[in-house]
Design a protein around this motif. Structure first.
Motif, PDB file in Angstrom:
ATOM      1  N   ILE A 183       0.821  -1.209   0.000  1.00  0.00           N
ATOM      2  CA  ILE A 183       0.000   0.000   0.000  1.00  0.00           C
ATOM      3  C   ILE A 183       0.859   1.265   0.000  1.00  0.00           C
ATOM      4  O   ILE A 183       0.388   2.337  -0.380  1.00  0.00           O
ATOM      5  CB  ILE A 183      -0.976   0.030   1.192  1.00  0.00           C
ATOM      6  N   HIS A 184       2.104   1.148   0.397  1.00  0.00           N
ATOM      7  CA  HIS A 184       3.014   2.299   0.321  1.00  0.00           C
ATOM      8  C   HIS A 184       3.137   2.791  -1.115  1.00  0.00           C
ATOM      9  O   HIS A 184       3.190   4.007  -1.363  1.00  0.00           O
ATOM     10  CB  HIS A 184       4.389   1.904   0.869  1.00  0.00           C
ATOM     11  N   ASN A 185       3.156   1.871  -2.050  1.00  0.00           N
ATOM     12  CA  ASN A 185       3.387   2.227  -3.448  1.00  0.00           C
ATOM     13  C   ASN A 185       2.102   2.569  -4.204  1.00  0.00           C
ATOM     14  O   ASN A 185       2.148   3.323  -5.181  1.00  0.00           O
ATOM     15  CB  ASN A 185       4.078   1.066  -4.170  1.00  0.00           C
ATOM     16  N   LEU A 186       0.975   2.017  -3.780  1.00  0.00           N
ATOM     17  CA  LEU A 186      -0.286   2.269  -4.479  1.00  0.00           C
ATOM     18  C   LEU A 186      -1.091   3.396  -3.847  1.00  0.00           C
ATOM     19  O   LEU A 186      -1.752   4.141  -4.563  1.00  0.00           O
ATOM     20  CB  LEU A 186      -1.131   0.993  -4.512  1.00  0.00           C
ATOM     21  N   HIS A 187      -1.031   3.533  -2.533  1.00  0.00           N
ATOM     22  CA  HIS A 187      -1.886   4.515  -1.874  1.00  0.00           C
ATOM     23  C   HIS A 187      -1.113   5.634  -1.177  1.00  0.00           C
ATOM     24  O   HIS A 187      -1.406   6.818  -1.416  1.00  0.00           O
ATOM     25  CB  HIS A 187      -2.790   3.815  -0.855  1.00  0.00           C
ATOM     26  N   ALA A 188      -0.166   5.290  -0.316  1.00  0.00           N
ATOM     27  CA  ALA A 188       0.501   6.310   0.495  1.00  0.00           C
ATOM     28  C   ALA A 188       1.253   7.328  -0.351  1.00  0.00           C
ATOM     29  O   ALA A 188       0.994   8.536  -0.273  1.00  0.00           O
ATOM     30  CB  ALA A 188       1.445   5.637   1.500  1.00  0.00           C
ATOM     31  N   VAL A 189       2.182   6.853  -1.179  1.00  0.00           N
ATOM     32  CA  VAL A 189       2.996   7.785  -1.974  1.00  0.00           C
ATOM     33  C   VAL A 189       2.193   8.457  -3.080  1.00  0.00           C
ATOM     34  O   VAL A 189       2.232   9.689  -3.209  1.00  0.00           O
ATOM     35  CB  VAL A 189       4.244   7.064  -2.538  1.00  0.00           C
ATOM     36  N   PRO A 190       1.436   7.726  -3.920  1.00  0.00           N
ATOM     37  CA  PRO A 190       0.611   8.423  -4.916  1.00  0.00           C
ATOM     38  C   PRO A 190      -0.406   9.371  -4.287  1.00  0.00           C
ATOM     39  O   PRO A 190      -0.681  10.443  -4.836  1.00  0.00           O
ATOM     40  CB  PRO A 190      -0.082   7.280  -5.657  1.00  0.00           C
ATOM     41  N   GLY A 191      -0.974   8.997  -3.130  1.00  0.00           N
ATOM     42  CA  GLY A 191      -1.910   9.887  -2.451  1.00  0.00           C
ATOM     43  C   GLY A 191      -1.228  11.159  -1.989  1.00  0.00           C
ATOM     44  O   GLY A 191      -1.761  12.271  -2.159  1.00  0.00           O
ATOM     45  N   MET A 192      -0.046  11.034  -1.399  1.00  0.00           N
ATOM     46  CA  MET A 192       0.721  12.203  -0.960  1.00  0.00           C
ATOM     47  C   MET A 192       1.086  13.086  -2.153  1.00  0.00           C
ATOM     48  O   MET A 192       0.926  14.316  -2.113  1.00  0.00           O
ATOM     49  CB  MET A 192       1.980  11.746  -0.237  1.00  0.00           C
ATOM     50  N   LEU A 193       1.561  12.466  -3.229  1.00  0.00           N
ATOM     51  CA  LEU A 193       1.900  13.232  -4.429  1.00  0.00           C
ATOM     52  C   LEU A 193       0.664  13.916  -5.007  1.00  0.00           C
ATOM     53  O   LEU A 193       0.736  15.061  -5.467  1.00  0.00           O
ATOM     54  CB  LEU A 193       2.526  12.307  -5.477  1.00  0.00           C
TER      55      LEU A 193
END
Length: 482
Positions: free
Chosen positions: A350-360
């Motif tokens: 989820i770091h790669n699909l949600h956390a980072v894309p969401g932050m970006l």
């Protein structure tokens, strides 16, 4: 002295705790709904009177007819999309779909209450008035908890998941109120309030619940051919309906139309770059199904905040292009790094699909908002898009951009701090979670059918019109024993 955080023998029997939690919490929901929840004006039997008083000409103007198609799509995403996306583990499909179902069913009830107290409480009666938009927002709230579940997939008990949801929905309602109401940030598709919060909430819990001997279950921490196919079903449902997700609660008219278009384009673009990076990082250029199942959705996540802004169609393609690359590289390099060096075990990535894309996506929304001009939006368009009315009538676009960025930071803080505290609660050894050598296995909490059952004979119909002139007495069937 009792060591609450000991790693002794795990008791996974939830015969008492799971029914107790389900019964008590559902009864609590019934009582709280009886005290607080009522229909809003558009779903109440007094709708006809409301129509006359407000000069509404037709029932078609009831918000139900605008919002329900989007609600259907979002509801499918929550119960089918998220559930099947997590079925990639070879022996944890029951847990993926079944516990997803459990979390969502409880979460939407608690979310209607929590979000209602913050957003829909009638100050005169003290009641929460709900309609179709409240149902959509409740689904959004639950999405944050399901994202967090992705990091913990196969490593927690159903009781822990219900506790995670209880606290997760509460935290979500508070951070959503701060971001959308106090900061007055715009986040129609939830890059900040859903994906960033849910991602870091799950990661923080997973970090606190670190399992040093999880390698003892590594034989089950992977997929087989059919489990990856089932997971791809979840991906396709999410991918197809994500434009509805990002546009479901935007203002009627151009904003909703634009949000669907921008999301549609970002998703399409992220597919191609995901395939490209997956191929170039694998031996002999073969594709990795993990990347295709997940990173192809990153464009939709990142477009959540800016979806209703004038980012332009080619801008949406650029967002999808970049996020497909970033997300796929995350699965290839970042996830192994996090597990090895930061002791962060993220089952679904989820770091790669949600956390980072969401932050970006949150920071992208801040940039797009700060650079908005009257030449692009028109004066009325700026007011409508960013809701520059009432207490916020004199807010500049530069200031709006700053508050958008602040909203992203709030979501990260709530996710990390809240997840850390909830992780400590879940670490108390009373919840029936599995031992390190017993993770990723449905047999811990489910009755699993025997895979060695004999297969009955299959009747194969084989004439296919070629024998249509045969005598009726002649058999058209043959029995094939497999």
């Amino acid at each position: 002295m009792v060591n609450w955080f000991s790693d002794g023998t795990k008791n996974t029997n939830v015969r008492v705790t799971l029914p107790a939690v389900c019964f008590v919490w559902q009864i609590a929901m019934i009582v709280l709904f009886g005290v607080f929840i009522r229909y809003d004006e558009e779903s109440d039997a007094h709708w006809q009177e409301f129509r006359r008083e407000h000069n509404i000409s037709s029932d078609i103007e009831n918000d139900f007819y605008f919002r329900y198609p989007s609600f259907q799509d979002v509801h499918v995403m929550i119960f089918v999309g998220f559930g099947f996306l997590m079925t990639f583990l070879k022996r944890y499909s029951f847990g993926a779909v079944g516990f997803n179902f459990l979390v969502a069913a409880f979460g939407i009830q608690w979310a209607l209450l929590m979000q209602g107290w913050f957003h829909s409480l009638d100050p005169e009666t003290g009641k929460i008035l709900i309609g179709i938009e409240n149902l959509i927002n409740a689904d959004f709230c639950v999405a944050g908890c399901l994202i967090a579940y992705g990091a913990l997939l196969g490593k927690v008990s159903p009781v822990q998941l219900l506790v995670l949801t209880l606290f997760g929905v509460t935290l979500f309602a508070v951070e959503e109120y701060i971001i959308l109401n106090l900061l007055h940030a715009r986040d129609a598709g939830g890059s900040m309030v859903i994906h960033t919060f849910g991602g870091y909430y799950g990661l923080a819990i997973s970090w606190v619940l670190y399992r040093p001997n999880l390698n003892l279950s590594r034989r089950l921490n992977g997929s087989v051919y059919h489990s990856d196919v089932f997971a791809m079903i979840g991906t396709l449902f999410l991918w197809m309906f994500w434009p509805s997700f990002n546009s479901a609660i935007t203002d009627h008219g151009d904003g909703q139309h634009r949000a669907a278009i921008n999301t549609y384009l970002a998703l399409a673009s992220s597919v191609l770059t995901t395939v490209a990076i997956s191929s170039v990082t694998q031996k002999k250029g073969k594709l990795d199904m993990v990347h295709i199942q997940n990173a192809t959705l990153a464009g939709g996540v990142a477009m959540g905040t800016a979806a209703e802004f004038m980012i332009t169609p080619y801008g949406a393609l650029i967002v999808g292009f970049c996020c497909g690359i970033i997300s796929t590289f995350g699965y290839v390099y970042v996830t192994p790094f996090l597990e090895k060096h930061l002791k962060l075990q993220d089952t679904c990535g989820i770091h790669n699909l949600h956390a980072v894309p969401g932050m970006l996506g949150g920071f992208l929304g801040a940039i797009v908002a700060a650079t908005a001009t009257e030449a692009v939006y028109s004066r009325e368009g700026l007011i409508n898009t960013f809701d520059f009315e009432g207490d916020f009538a004199n807010r500049s676009v530069a200031m709006q951009g700053g508050f958008q960025a602040a909203g992203t930071c709030v979501a990260i803080a709530f996710g990390v701090v809240g997840g850390g505290l909830v992780g400590l609660v879940l670490k108390i050894p009373i919840w029936g979670d599995p031992a390190d050598d017993n993770c990723f296995d449905d047999e811990v909490y489910w009755e699993v059918p025997d895979e060695d059952e004999s297969i009955p004979p299959i009747l194969e119909y084989n004439n296919h019109m070629s024998h249509k002139h045969q005598e009726l007495s002649e058999s058209n069937f043959q029995v094939e024993q497999i």
